[in-house]
Design a protein around this motif. Sequence first.
Motif: not given
Length: 276
Positions: A12-21, A115-124
Amino acid sequence: MTGDPAGLPKLRLSHPSGGRAEVYLHGAHVTSWVPAGGSEALFLSRAATFAQGTAIRGGVPVIFPQFAALGPLPKHGVARTQPWERVDDGDRPGAVRLRLRDSAETHAVWPHAFVAELAVEVGDDWLSIELTIRNTGDAAFEFTAALHTYLRVGDVRRASIEGLHGLRYRAGKEERVDEDRSLIVNGEVDRVYLNTPPDLVVHDPQNARDFLLRARGFADTVVWNPWAAATAALPDMEDDEYLEMICVEAAQVGAPVRLDAGASWTGSQRIRVQPA
């Protein structure tokens, strides 16, 4: 890290704004993204299967090293059904980096070291997904790839896509030019747009929002909706769910990527939601 009833680990990913993934290690599969103060932005079928060796219907499947059935490998390659590992230190709650290495199982269908890499990031109000492929073998190989993004819309018959006017696309074995100012989906659509601009807009008037899509590294865009008849034939999708989704995928399909030994390639898609 948490798990679901099938025992598949989920982050579970979360951003301080409340955005999540939410991201599964199974396939490095993003299954949920909720912008801050908004509603779910990704489609996930209510009939999706969560099991080892099976692709999840919806979210953002990682397609590698073959798109669809355009080659001798299993449809959409092997990455979306393999277990990935987390390789970052977990100090950023809104971001994660996952890795997949070649194995005996991948060699059984595709005999190359990678090698495969996936970078995931969530913002507002945004979600960023970046795929990197490295050739760790001693010979060159070619691949196609995509981030098979299922966007959730209120009613696909009212949605539209801007940015594809005048572009060539493949539909089956035919190649055509899109002459419409905007693409409105009113039936089954399965198109590979070639050499697309980096920025596209998907209008979702039913939910009073727009999706702003920006791709980097991927040359093409795939647009897909199975419509009623094809959806009814899918065991992991309910009959009326085609009305709730449209796939707009950052893709590399028209010209495969050739990677020499030791070389790497990166493609990304960043999605932002804004009020319509």
